[in-house]
Design a protein around this motif. Sequence first.
Motif, mmCIF file in Angstrom:
data_model
loop_
_atom_site.group_PDB
_atom_site.id
_atom_site.type_symbol
_atom_site.label_atom_id
_atom_site.label_comp_id
_atom_site.label_asym_id
_atom_site.label_seq_id
_atom_site.Cartn_x
_atom_site.Cartn_y
_atom_site.Cartn_z
ATOM 1 N N THR A 216 -8.987 -2.037 -0.691
ATOM 2 C CA THR A 216 -8.044 -3.152 -0.671
ATOM 3 C C THR A 216 -8.035 -3.840 0.684
ATOM 4 N N CYS A 217 -7.976 -3.034 1.745
ATOM 5 C CA CYS A 217 -7.964 -3.608 3.090
ATOM 6 C C CYS A 217 -9.258 -4.342 3.398
ATOM 7 N N ALA B 197 -7.058 2.287 -0.899
ATOM 8 C CA ALA B 197 -6.428 1.497 0.164
ATOM 9 C C ALA B 197 -7.482 0.900 1.082
ATOM 10 N N ARG C 108 -0.658 3.455 3.662
ATOM 11 C CA ARG C 108 -0.933 2.584 4.803
ATOM 12 C C ARG C 108 -0.732 3.334 6.116
ATOM 13 N N LEU D 84 0.811 -1.219 0.000
ATOM 14 C CA LEU D 84 0.000 0.000 0.000
ATOM 15 C C LEU D 84 0.838 1.259 0.000
#
Length: 329
Positions: A140-141, A137, A62, A58
């Motif tokens: 994605t997480c 992000a 992140r 990331l």
Amino acid sequence: MLRIYFTSEDIARTRIAAGADPLWELVLSLQMLRPQRGDLLFTAWRQEACKAVRHAKLGKVRGLLLTLTPNVGYFPDFLNPIQAIHGLDHGIEALRTTPIPMLKRDVGRLAATRRLPDSAWRLATGEPAVIADLTEAMRTCYDLIVMPYRRSIDAALEKDRRIRTSALATGGVEGMLAGLRPMMTWSAGELRIPGHRHQELHLRGRGLLLIPSYFCVSGPLTMFDPDLPPVLIYPVVRGPDALPSRTSMVSAALGALIGSTRAAVLDAIGMREGMSTTALARHLSISPASASEHTTVLRQSGLISSHRDFNRTLHRLTGLGRALLDTNS
């Protein structure tokens, strides 16, 4: 202590969310990456989730994401727009269009409690690239640390919802609120949540949306801004059988064969025969258009059948679809 004040109109407008709020589950799961009180059931999950996030590449975003989601103290309201109750896509889109004054206000409040990276201040000005990086992000997480555990999450939420709706059926809204002991206490139009920071919330006829949460462990939460739509996030009833586990998910091989989202759609239809397209979208936190696209492909492949029921389209597994799921379970 949090005190929530109800009028008779508020009691009439109090309701329970139909399912998980994906952004609340994401934010609370990100907080859970760092140990906190009451999280013993999540030890194995944390090891898996931390590894997945580390390997996700990331980059610097992140650090921004973890800064925005501390596991102790204030975190920004803008991370949890009310639209997310209709699915992840709705929530992400609402987050992307957060008014700049709200971004500045929330980031400023966070800065009063901890040091922030430069990217947080660029986020506060509404810099499009930072917002795009942050929301991607987050998506994605979600795919890495929430979605693989959706069966555990949904099972726990459904169990909790049955408890609350049973209390609602026998005692009305007041009976349901009284049944939330010992997390909170109900008396004479006031809901009290001990252990919460000092806050008073006057509903003023807007009602209250109760949102059960799988990753909420420290106690009930609400928004910092009292003018936002009133919500109360609370921990589901949780026992040893509610451990976050990948074991009941469809296999990685099936995901590789037909795509992870399409495999999840097939699995969801297998869990609840006669599921509508709208219910699928809400269940998987995808848009109705995406759910419709996936069911069309599955139907054309002979894995599901669909039929109209008034204004809904209901889906069921075919024998081939059931065999495919059973082989990959």
